[in-house]
Design an enzyme around this catalytic site. Structure first.
Site, PDB file in Angstrom:
ATOM      1  N   PHE A  80       0.807  -1.214   0.000  1.00  0.00           N
ATOM      2  CA  PHE A  80       0.000   0.000   0.000  1.00  0.00           C
ATOM      3  C   PHE A  80       0.844   1.270   0.000  1.00  0.00           C
ATOM      4  O   PHE A  80       0.358   2.332  -0.387  1.00  0.00           O
ATOM      5  CB  PHE A  80      -0.874   0.068   1.271  1.00  0.00           C
ATOM      6  CG  PHE A  80      -1.922  -0.981   1.386  1.00  0.00           C
ATOM      7  CD1 PHE A  80      -3.097  -0.896   0.672  1.00  0.00           C
ATOM      8  CD2 PHE A  80      -1.746  -2.065   2.240  1.00  0.00           C
ATOM      9  CE1 PHE A  80      -4.086  -1.863   0.801  1.00  0.00           C
ATOM     10  CE2 PHE A  80      -2.720  -3.034   2.372  1.00  0.00           C
ATOM     11  CZ  PHE A  80      -3.888  -2.934   1.648  1.00  0.00           C
ATOM     12  N   SER A 124      -4.958   1.800  -8.661  1.00  0.00           N
ATOM     13  CA  SER A 124      -6.013   2.804  -8.553  1.00  0.00           C
ATOM     14  C   SER A 124      -6.752   2.951  -9.876  1.00  0.00           C
ATOM     15  O   SER A 124      -6.168   2.753 -10.951  1.00  0.00           O
ATOM     16  CB  SER A 124      -5.374   4.149  -8.175  1.00  0.00           C
ATOM     17  OG  SER A 124      -6.266   5.215  -8.371  1.00  0.00           O
ATOM     18  N   TYR A 148       0.419  11.346  -9.874  1.00  0.00           N
ATOM     19  CA  TYR A 148       0.052  10.256  -8.963  1.00  0.00           C
ATOM     20  C   TYR A 148      -0.440   9.043  -9.746  1.00  0.00           C
ATOM     21  O   TYR A 148       0.030   7.917  -9.558  1.00  0.00           O
ATOM     22  CB  TYR A 148      -1.033  10.710  -7.977  1.00  0.00           C
ATOM     23  CG  TYR A 148      -1.740   9.549  -7.327  1.00  0.00           C
ATOM     24  CD1 TYR A 148      -1.076   8.742  -6.410  1.00  0.00           C
ATOM     25  CD2 TYR A 148      -3.064   9.226  -7.661  1.00  0.00           C
ATOM     26  CE1 TYR A 148      -1.707   7.647  -5.832  1.00  0.00           C
ATOM     27  CE2 TYR A 148      -3.697   8.147  -7.081  1.00  0.00           C
ATOM     28  CZ  TYR A 148      -3.022   7.356  -6.168  1.00  0.00           C
ATOM     29  OH  TYR A 148      -3.647   6.267  -5.610  1.00  0.00           O
ATOM     30  N   LYS A 152       1.191   4.983 -10.480  1.00  0.00           N
ATOM     31  CA  LYS A 152       0.484   3.700 -10.390  1.00  0.00           C
ATOM     32  C   LYS A 152       0.568   2.950 -11.725  1.00  0.00           C
ATOM     33  O   LYS A 152       0.791   1.741 -11.769  1.00  0.00           O
ATOM     34  CB  LYS A 152      -0.983   3.932  -9.999  1.00  0.00           C
ATOM     35  CG  LYS A 152      -1.188   4.476  -8.606  1.00  0.00           C
ATOM     36  CD  LYS A 152      -0.759   3.501  -7.529  1.00  0.00           C
ATOM     37  CE  LYS A 152      -1.148   3.972  -6.143  1.00  0.00           C
ATOM     38  NZ  LYS A 152      -0.690   3.059  -5.076  1.00  0.00           N
TER      39      LYS A 152
END
Length: 339
Positions: A80, A124, A148, A152
């Site tokens: 995570f 995500s 961001y 991912k």
């Protein structure tokens, strides 16, 4: 199973750690506490009656990460750890690429060296970008619109290449939509640092009196009430998805991708109204302009997770709001009041 949970003191990490302990797994949490609190783990221990081994480490400290993995005994990692604020990533892209991508590379190198090749990765729905095609399926093109989301997407690419190069790896890429809610006890929940980046924690902080009103970004979208529609998923359903993925990987090799969402969208105003109904009073809000890059509608097609993992989200929007409010009402200042 002995599982390393990186970022395990954070919002989704702490709820997943709780579920792992309840299922009888041995858990070691790695967290640098940049955006989390050790109080979350103390409360996980309180809820489960079990001990969480905690290592305050940063994945950018490659030597320390390697030392931890070298201790041996880990059978899997749930990853995570990472920075996650979209706006901040636009302002500080180098920090996000360094932290999220390089930190993950350090973790993967140590896992590989020490023979730990089972990984569940926290991806995500931002990897899909502002796609107009809904519901979103796992085969949809990836086109993240901010640093961001691109971290991912890049980590997914790295893991895909790793799985193709070395068939001994078992990797799950879990693309979540919008995690909300809290454990039903109200003891653990979402405690964002600074101004919340996501809708529901902002609404909750308005409801508890920490903020004046909710800013709604745009009411001229082609939706029923003009506000953006998103797929909100209860954090406990999300945690259950991680355990389902971990179980699936136990006897599988390769790289697998699953959306974790409800398959239903709720508009911003629907969420505000639902939260107000739970609290018993209207939540004040103001309509503002659109944010660049926001899609009108985004929700998952979660059918692959149902077919492969026998997993489906069980909790509806009302329960999400009830549980989130129980946490916020009991902890107006989050974990800070207990520290």
């Amino acid at each position: 199973m002995k599982v390393l949970v990186t970022g395990g003191a954070g919002y989704i990490g702490s709820h997943t750690t709780l579920c792992l302990l309840e299922e009888g797994h041995e858990v070691v949490v790695l967290d640098n506490l940049m955006n989390s609190s050790p109080e979350s783990l103390r409360r996980v221990e309180q809820l489960t009656g079990k001990t969480v081994e905690f290592k305050k480490l940063d994945l950018l400290d490659a030597a320390a990460v390697d030392e931890l993995l070298a201790e041996g005994g880990f059978e899997a990692v749930i990853h995570f750890a990472g920075l996650k604020a979209v706006g901040e990533s636009v302002e500080k892209p180098l920090m996000y690429y360094q932290n999220n991508v390089v930190g993950t590379l350090n973790l993967l190198h140590s896992m590989d060296v020490h023979g730990v090749r089972q990984l569940v990765f926290s991806s995500s729905a931002t990897v899909y970008g502002a796609s107009e095609e809904v519901p979103l399926i796992e085969k949809a093109p990836l086109d993240a619109t901010n640093p961001y989301g691109r971290t991912k997407e890049q980590i997914e690419d790295i893991l895909s290449d790793l799985g193709a190069a070395d068939p001994s790896w078992s990797i799950a890429l879990l693309r979540y939509f919008n995690p909300v809610g809290a454990h039903e006890s109200g003891l653990i929940g979402e405690d964002p640092s600074g101004i919340p980046n996501n809708l529901l924690p902002f609404v909750a902080q308005v409801a508890v009196g920490r903020r004046e009103k909710v800013m709604v970004f745009g009411n001229d979208y082609p939706t029923a009430d003009g506000t953006g529609v998103r797929d909100y998923i209860h954090v406990m359903d999300l945690a259950a998805g991680h355990l389902a993925a971990l179980g699936y990987l136990a006897d599988k090799k390769g790289v697998y991708r699953w959306n974790l969402g409800t398959g239903k969208g709720s508009s911003v105003l629907e969420v505000i109204e639902a939260f107000g109904a739970v609290v018993g009073r209207p939540i004040p809000y103001e309509i503002g302009g659109r944010r660049p890059g926001d899609a009108a509608v985004s929700y998952a097609d979660p059918s692959a997770a149902l077919a492969d993992l026998s997993w489906a989200a069980r909790r509806d929007l009302r329960q999400m709001c009830q549980d989130h409010w129980r946490w916020q009402d009991s902890n107006p200042m989050g974990y800070k009041q207990a520290e």
